[in-house]
Design a protein around this motif. Structure first.
Motif, PDB file in Angstrom:
ATOM      1  N   HIS A 166      12.446  -5.200  -0.175  1.00 55.78           N
ATOM      2  CA  HIS A 166      11.551  -4.824   0.059  1.00 55.78           C
ATOM      3  C   HIS A 166      10.167  -5.008   0.021  1.00 55.78           C
ATOM      4  CE1 HIS A 166      10.333  -1.401  -2.699  1.00 55.78           C
ATOM      5  NE2 HIS A 166      12.228  -1.234  -3.096  1.00 55.78           N
ATOM      6  N   HIS A 167       9.029  -4.992   1.287  1.00 55.09           N
ATOM      7  CA  HIS A 167       7.623  -4.591   0.497  1.00 55.09           C
ATOM      8  C   HIS A 167       7.453  -3.815  -0.148  1.00 55.09           C
ATOM      9  CE1 HIS A 167       7.755  -8.005   4.202  1.00 55.09           C
ATOM     10  NE2 HIS A 167       7.408  -9.066   2.772  1.00 55.09           N
ATOM     11  N   LEU A 168       6.413  -3.912  -1.436  1.00 52.40           N
ATOM     12  CA  LEU A 168       5.192  -2.753  -1.435  1.00 52.40           C
ATOM     13  C   LEU A 168       3.503  -3.132  -1.046  1.00 52.40           C
ATOM     14  CD1 LEU A 168       7.202  -3.427  -3.949  1.00 52.40           C
ATOM     15  CD2 LEU A 168       6.042  -1.913  -5.281  1.00 52.40           C
ATOM     16  N   LEU A 169       3.327  -4.674  -0.533  1.00 53.85           N
ATOM     17  CA  LEU A 169       2.065  -4.821  -0.521  1.00 53.85           C
ATOM     18  C   LEU A 169       2.058  -5.905   0.392  1.00 53.85           C
ATOM     19  CD1 LEU A 169       0.282  -4.759  -3.658  1.00 53.85           C
ATOM     20  CD2 LEU A 169       0.065  -2.884  -1.934  1.00 53.85           C
ATOM     21  N   PRO A 170       1.009  -5.643   1.035  1.00 53.24           N
ATOM     22  CA  PRO A 170       0.222  -4.807   1.734  1.00 53.24           C
ATOM     23  C   PRO A 170       0.633  -4.004   2.220  1.00 53.24           C
ATOM     24  CG  PRO A 170       0.111  -6.741   3.540  1.00 53.24           C
ATOM     25  CD  PRO A 170       0.970  -7.421   2.126  1.00 53.24           C
ATOM     26  N   LEU A 171      -0.204  -2.613   2.560  1.00 51.26           N
ATOM     27  CA  LEU A 171       0.020  -1.291   3.190  1.00 51.26           C
ATOM     28  C   LEU A 171       1.306  -1.696   4.598  1.00 51.26           C
ATOM     29  CD1 LEU A 171      -1.948   1.495   1.677  1.00 51.26           C
ATOM     30  CD2 LEU A 171      -0.047   0.816   1.088  1.00 51.26           C
ATOM     31  N   SER A 172       0.171  -2.533   5.088  1.00 53.40           N
ATOM     32  CA  SER A 172       1.061  -2.730   6.640  1.00 53.40           C
ATOM     33  C   SER A 172       2.187  -3.184   6.683  1.00 53.40           C
ATOM     34  CB  SER A 172      -0.073  -3.293   7.313  1.00 53.40           C
ATOM     35  OG  SER A 172      -0.371  -4.760   6.465  1.00 53.40           O
ATOM     36  N   ILE A 173       3.085  -3.038   6.237  1.00 50.82           N
ATOM     37  CA  ILE A 173       4.583  -3.791   5.952  1.00 50.82           C
ATOM     38  C   ILE A 173       5.514  -3.128   5.164  1.00 50.82           C
ATOM     39  CG2 ILE A 173       3.772  -6.821   7.097  1.00 50.82           C
ATOM     40  CD1 ILE A 173       4.262  -7.268   4.033  1.00 50.82           C
ATOM     41  N   LYS A 174       4.355  -2.782   4.347  1.00 52.65           N
ATOM     42  CA  LYS A 174       5.216  -1.461   3.205  1.00 52.65           C
ATOM     43  C   LYS A 174       6.717  -0.801   3.708  1.00 52.65           C
ATOM     44  CE  LYS A 174       4.492   1.821   0.213  1.00 52.65           C
ATOM     45  NZ  LYS A 174       3.090   2.677  -0.303  1.00 52.65           N
ATOM     46  N   GLN A 175       6.469  -0.254   5.036  1.00 57.38           N
ATOM     47  CA  GLN A 175       7.272   1.050   5.623  1.00 57.38           C
ATOM     48  C   GLN A 175       8.251   1.565   4.946  1.00 57.38           C
ATOM     49  OE1 GLN A 175       8.727  -2.836   7.315  1.00 57.38           O
ATOM     50  NE2 GLN A 175       8.204  -2.228   9.326  1.00 57.38           N
ATOM     51  N   LYS A 176       7.553   2.355   4.010  1.00 60.16           N
ATOM     52  CA  LYS A 176       7.969   2.994   2.722  1.00 60.16           C
ATOM     53  C   LYS A 176       9.618   3.331   3.413  1.00 60.16           C
ATOM     54  CE  LYS A 176       7.234   5.890  -0.550  1.00 60.16           C
ATOM     55  NZ  LYS A 176       6.434   7.163  -1.673  1.00 60.16           N
ATOM     56  N   ASP A 177       9.742   4.004   5.097  1.00 63.18           N
ATOM     57  CA  ASP A 177      10.944   5.086   4.960  1.00 63.18           C
ATOM     58  C   ASP A 177      11.600   3.732   4.828  1.00 63.18           C
ATOM     59  OD1 ASP A 177       9.538   6.796   5.982  1.00 63.18           O
ATOM     60  OD2 ASP A 177       9.998   6.549   7.700  1.00 63.18           O
ATOM     61  N   SER A 178      12.363   2.534   5.120  1.00 67.44           N
ATOM     62  CA  SER A 178      12.899   1.456   4.711  1.00 67.44           C
ATOM     63  C   SER A 178      13.422   1.437   3.921  1.00 67.44           C
ATOM     64  CB  SER A 178      12.460   0.057   5.481  1.00 67.44           C
ATOM     65  OG  SER A 178      11.071   0.050   4.496  1.00 67.44           O
TER      66      SER A 178
END
Ligand SMILES: O=C(O)CCC(=O)C(=O)O
Ligand SMILES: [Fe+2]
Length: 376
Positions: A166-178
């Motif tokens: 999973h991504h942490l940055l940039p915020l546009s692709i972080k998708q913390k719900d995933s």
């Protein structure tokens, strides 16, 4: 395609099964190495079996290579005037000779790294349905989620690894719900650890500027807004470690990677023609340079091929955090490092294109640089 694959794996698993051992839950992903091992198979399914030539290059996870050891660097030395010069020299030599080093006293509480690793490890012990509820899109190589087989190549042999990316940055692709929602502390702890890794890699990039004779901040600025992502690599124990790889040989395309490994071992780095084990050191982190640094440094620093072997005794979890350039920047040799006696070794290309080639063309068990650059 996936279904056929699943059927074939299931058939193989059934052939391999001992009497009285129940069939593992294979789920919609086809199968996963954790359940395959837990089912008690004696032989790995064909999909995982390396060629005879590749098997000859197998080195067990726990041997020490004669006289060869990845450098271990005490970063505390950077703050101590009397040790600073020697510490810088050790980092420079590691970047030139190995592309890999282990660090201690790196400014992140070791307990935070340890706890992040522990929570990540617990995710893989969840029931298979719960993990697959967060399955990544197998068609999208950079999608967040649980899955298998991150690296591809023309060799279709599968790696003995389950993963969560999973991504942490940039915020546009972080998708913390995933991100994993269990264990409950995972998301918050991973965010905290990610912020620390960002600071640590800022510091290391400034050190690299100094070592390369670039103005402070050059590397950070030239790579643009950081993309930061993490891959949790779960390597189940394996009944036939000599016949498989946990993770195929590759170099990382990004700027710098920071890895928490446990005490099991299995990461191997190529030094010349030899595979060298990265011996686990409690509390240490493993740092490796990616292709983007090799390119920016015009070849002065190395991004080195590495792979992971499995073992029969214990599962291993590594947590690899990758700092990438922004996909909006071009990467190329720093102009200050190019002159008549040091011609540019690499063309300047967009990082988006470079990374896409990593996923599209695959790694093919060899260093990506000449491969990607010869076919831009
Ligand atoms: O599991 C490891 O030790 C290495 C993982 C790795 O090389 C990667 O995730 O790119
Ligand atoms: Fe890697």
């Amino acid at each position: 395609m996936v279904k056929e694959f699943a059927k074939e794996a299931m058939a193989q698993v059934q052939r391999d099964l001992q009497p009285n051992i129940s069939v593992p839950r294979l789920g919609s992903l086809g199968y996963n190495v954790k359940d395959l091992f837990d089912s008690g198979i004696n032989h790995v399914p064909e999909k995982f079996v390396q060629t005879a030539t590749a098997q000859e290059a197998f080195i067990p996870h726990n041997v020490t290579s004669k006289g060869l050891q990845i450098p271990v660097i005490d970063l505390g030395g950077l703050q101590d005037e009397s040790r600073r010069g020697a510490t810088l020299a050790a980092i420079e030599s590691a970047c030139q000779e190995w592309g890999f080093f282990q660090i201690i006293n790196y400014g992140i509480p070791p307990s935070l790294a340890e706890n992040t690793h522990k929570l990540a490890r617990e995710f893989f012990d969840l029931p298979q349905e719960e993990k697959e509820a967060l399955a990544r899109d197998p068609q999208n190589p950079v999608s967040n989620g649980y899955g298998r087989q991150f690296l591809t190549s023309t060799n279709s042999t599968e790696d003995w690894q389950d993963l969560f990316f999973h991504h942490l940055l940039p915020l546009s692709i972080k998708q913390k719900d995933s991100w994993p929602s269990k264990p409950a502390a995972y998301r918050e702890t991973m965010e905290e650890y990610g912020a620390e890794v960002l600071k640590l890699t800022d510091r290391l990039l400034d050190v690299f500027d100094e070592l390369l004779g670039l103005k402070t901040g050059y590397l950070r600025e030239s790579f643009g807004d950081t993309m930061l992502n993490v891959r949790l690599n779960f390597y189940a124990a394996c009944p036939e470690p000599k016949r498989v790889l946990g993770l195929r040989a590759h170099s990382d395309p990004n700027v710098i990677s920071v890895l928490i490994q446990d005490q099991v071992g299995g990461l191997q780095v190529k030094k010349g023609n030899q595979w060298v084990n990265v011996t686990p050191i409690p509390g240490a982190l493993v740092v490796n340079l990616g292709d983007s640094i090799q390119i920016a440094s015009n070849g002065r620093f190395q991004s080195v091929e590495h792979r992971v072997v499995t073992n029969q005794g214990a599962a291993r979890l590594s947590l690899a955090m990758f700092r990438h350039p922004s996909v909006d920047v071009d990467i190329g040799p720093a102009p200050e490092l190019v002159d008549a006696s040091h011609p540019a070794l690499y063309p300047t290309i967009s990082y988006a294109a470079y990374r896409a080639s990593f996923h599209r063309k695959g790694v093919n068990g060899k260093h990506l640089l000449p491969y990607a650059i010869s076919r831009p």
